[in-house]
Scaffold this active site. Structure first.
Site, PDB file in Angstrom:
ATOM      1  N   GLY A 293       0.765  -1.306   0.352  1.00 23.75           N
ATOM      2  CA  GLY A 293      -0.007   0.107   0.066  1.00 23.75           C
ATOM      3  C   GLY A 293       0.827   1.137   0.173  1.00 23.75           C
ATOM      4  CE1 TYR A 335      -0.393   4.322  13.952  1.00 23.55           C
ATOM      5  CE2 TYR A 335      -0.178   5.805  12.039  1.00 23.55           C
ATOM      6  CZ  TYR A 335      -0.722   4.777  12.572  1.00 23.55           C
ATOM      7  OH  TYR A 335      -1.876   4.575  12.005  1.00 23.55           O
ATOM      8  CB  CYS A 362      -9.685  23.002  19.689  1.00 21.48           C
ATOM      9  SG  CYS A 362      -9.728  24.345  20.865  1.00 21.48           S
TER      10      CYS A 362
HETATM   11  N1  LLP Z   1      -2.076  -6.089   3.617  1.00 22.08           N
HETATM   12  C1  LLP Z   1      -2.875  -6.213   4.906  1.00 22.08           C
HETATM   13  C2  LLP Z   1      -3.490  -7.110   5.264  1.00 22.08           C
HETATM   14  C3  LLP Z   1      -2.539  -4.916   5.770  1.00 22.08           C
HETATM   15  O1  LLP Z   1      -3.115  -4.906   6.949  1.00 22.08           O
HETATM   16  C4  LLP Z   1      -1.858  -3.940   5.183  1.00 22.08           C
HETATM   17  C5  LLP Z   1      -1.544  -2.495   6.286  1.00 22.08           C
HETATM   18  C6  LLP Z   1      -1.291  -3.987   3.874  1.00 22.08           C
HETATM   19  C7  LLP Z   1      -1.352  -4.811   3.060  1.00 22.08           C
HETATM   20  C8  LLP Z   1      -0.373  -2.817   3.477  1.00 22.08           C
HETATM   21  O2  LLP Z   1       0.710  -2.487   4.268  1.00 22.08           O
HETATM   22  P1  LLP Z   1       1.709  -1.393   3.664  1.00 22.08           P
HETATM   23  O3  LLP Z   1       2.391  -2.021   2.494  1.00 22.08           O
HETATM   24  O4  LLP Z   1       0.897  -0.142   3.335  1.00 22.08           O
HETATM   25  O5  LLP Z   1       2.832  -1.245   4.760  1.00 22.08           O
HETATM   26  N2  LLP Z   1      -2.291   3.434   9.463  1.00 22.08           N
HETATM   27  C9  LLP Z   1      -0.848   3.081   9.598  1.00 22.08           C
HETATM   28  C10 LLP Z   1      -0.692   1.709   8.607  1.00 22.08           C
HETATM   29  C11 LLP Z   1      -1.529   0.565   8.866  1.00 22.08           C
HETATM   30  C12 LLP Z   1      -1.124  -0.504   8.142  1.00 22.08           C
HETATM   31  C13 LLP Z   1      -2.212  -1.681   8.127  1.00 22.08           C
HETATM   32  N3  LLP Z   1      -2.133  -2.579   7.355  1.00 22.08           N
HETATM   33  C14 LLP Z   1       0.109   4.257   9.194  1.00 22.08           C
HETATM   34  O6  LLP Z   1      -0.303   5.145   8.972  1.00 22.08           O
HETATM   35  O7  LLP Z   1       1.424   3.733   9.301  1.00 22.08           O
END
Ligand code: LLP
Length: 432
Positions: A293, A335, A362
């Site tokens: 992602g 984070y 706020c």
């Molecule tokens: N597949 C699954 C099942 C996942 O849970 C996730 C991310 C991905 C793929 C994609 O991961 P990536 O390639 O983006 O690392 N909100 C947090 C990130 C949470 C990620 C949750 N799962 C942030 O802003 O860092």
């Protein structure tokens, strides 16, 4: 170039994104503004697709874009065009995928608590693969498949028990994770037997996601436990799975001093490791799926803000306040996430102050970043926070009744609106 070559400085001393002058974008579309460079998204998609093809073979693997990083119609059109699959975790993401004309049969449906409504909607929409998370979901899916007279392909999400050295809130593969069924406790192998007994489920393989923003390769190699587990399945049930999905997680360089995993190198290293492991175990290499992602969209994005105040507390610190906030980028508040912040209209000016970038909510902890070196900014200057393409728009809220910013796609020096700025009417749309 700043961090990535889609961020440059032009002869006016302005930041450019995808060839567009950031100051011009702020004038034309107003701020706060999300900017996404289409060519960079495409480049990242191709880096994954090509590497998977090169190191796992023509049909040896697949790449699915993890919707949670950035979900809106325009992004799915690009992802479809680049030939990727997608993954979703909710009916909201599913409906967006569908509205974009993305082929739903090329979609993985995740989630640790899919309701009957979610499952039925997925079945009606012919979702390609359900990634089942727990025994209750297996029962519910089998029952609803019966109702619709169909069979559904499934992967089982397992918790492989890997410590991915990332922020505790985004590590997901520990045995005691809320996601998936643990291999280490013996429960995952039992769950496989349970799926195999369900008459409406076609068990195609296993899935894990070890965490996000991982900057080292080792945790991905530790995920070879998935291959050993595939062999355990074969030995116990005489059943050979076709697919292993390793989830997402390649981290991104948010600061100049960080080192990221080069996509081609990362996939090559994992492929060599997995291919050898299968060889050693005398197993056929399963089809390998990756679900990135962040590394598809993060470095394609930036957020532009207009500076309001520059408050100097004598003997203490400096606050530069902007017209956005934790409502459009909650990642620092959540984070402590690092970002590179620059003065988009004064890129060549010396950075003479150290400031906390404060949002307009706020709430005392509403910071976009702390300890940022910047020129001594004044009201009306344009601030750019770089690498905001992932988990910013998708995690944005209306806290303090702030409308969500607009998003523009930039490409070869041209901008176009991808998501309109929310209006105050939008905020009250559902209120009686
Ligand atoms: N597949 C699954 C099942 C996942 O849970 C996730 C991310 C991905 C793929 C994609 O991961 P990536 O390639 O983006 O690392 N909100 C947090 C990130 C949470 C990620 C949750 N799962 C942030 O802003 O860092």
């Amino acid at each position: 170039m700043i961090l990535y070559d889609n961020f440059q400085v032009n002869s006016k001393g302005h930041l450019t994104i995808g060839g567009c002058d950031a100051v011009g974008l702020a004038e034309q579309y107003d701020t706060p503004l999300y900017v996404v460079d289409e060519n960079q998204v495409r480049k990242n998609c191709r880096a994954y697709k090509n590497a998977v093809k090169k190191y796992f073979g023509e049909n040896g693997g697949e790449v699915a874009f993890a919707s949670k990083a950035l979900s809106f119609k325009g992004i799915y059109r690009i992802i479809a065009d680049e030939g990727l699959w997608t993954d979703i975790v909710s009916v909201g993401e599913m409906e967006t995928v569908k509205a974009a004309g993305f082929p739903l049969e090329k979609t993985y449906f995740h989630g640790n608590n899919k309701t009957d409504y979610d499952i039925e909607t997925g079945l009606k929409n012919n979702i390609g693969v359900f990634v089942v998370d727990n025994l209750e979901e297996i029962d519910a899916l089998n029952r609803l498949c019966e109702k619709y007279g169909r069979t559904q392909k499934v992967l089982l999400r397992v918790a492989p028990g890997i410590d991915a050295h990332t922020h505790a809130k985004i590590t997901t593969a520990k045995i005691d994770s809320k996601f998936g069924i643990a291999i280490g406790t013996g429960q995952a192998i039992e769950a496989v037997g349970y799926i195999l007994k369900q008459k409406n489920l076609e068990f195609i393989g296993i899935h894990c996601h070890i965490g996000s923003q991982i900057l080292e390769i080792q945790p991905f190699l530790d995920a070879d436990i998935m291959i050993t587990f595939a062999l355990d399945i074969k030995n116990k049930y005489g059943y050979e799975i076709s697919t292993v999905n390793f989830g997402g997680g390649f981290g991104i360089k948010y600061l100049p001093e960080q080192e990221e995993i080069n996509i081609d190198f990362g996939i090559k290293t994992i492929a060599e490791y997995i291919n050898k492991k299968c060889d050693d175990l005398k197993m056929k290499v399963p089809k390998i799926i990756f679900e990135p992602g962040r590394s598809i969209v993060a470095n394609a994005g930036a957020t532009l803000y207009t500076v309001g105040s520059n408050k100097k507390i004598t003997g203490y610190k400096n606050y530069i306040s902007v017209d956005g906030s934790m409502a459009d980028n909650p990642r620092y508040a959540l984070y402590g996430a690092p970002y590179t912040v620059v003065a988009a209209n004064r890129m060549n000016d010396p950075c003479e102050i150290t400031a906390t970038i404060a949002g307009r909510c706020c709430e005392e902890g509403d910071f976009i970043q702390e300890n940022v070196k910047l020129p001594d900014l004044k009201r009306g200057d344009i601030l750019a926070v770089l690498i905001t393409g992932a988990y910013n728009y998708s995690m944005a809220s209306n806290y303090n009744r702030l409308p969500r910013p607009a998003m523009v796609f930039v490409k070869d020096g041209e901008g176009r609106i991808a998501v309109k700025r929310e209006t105050y009417e939008d905020l009250m749309r559902n209120e009686i």
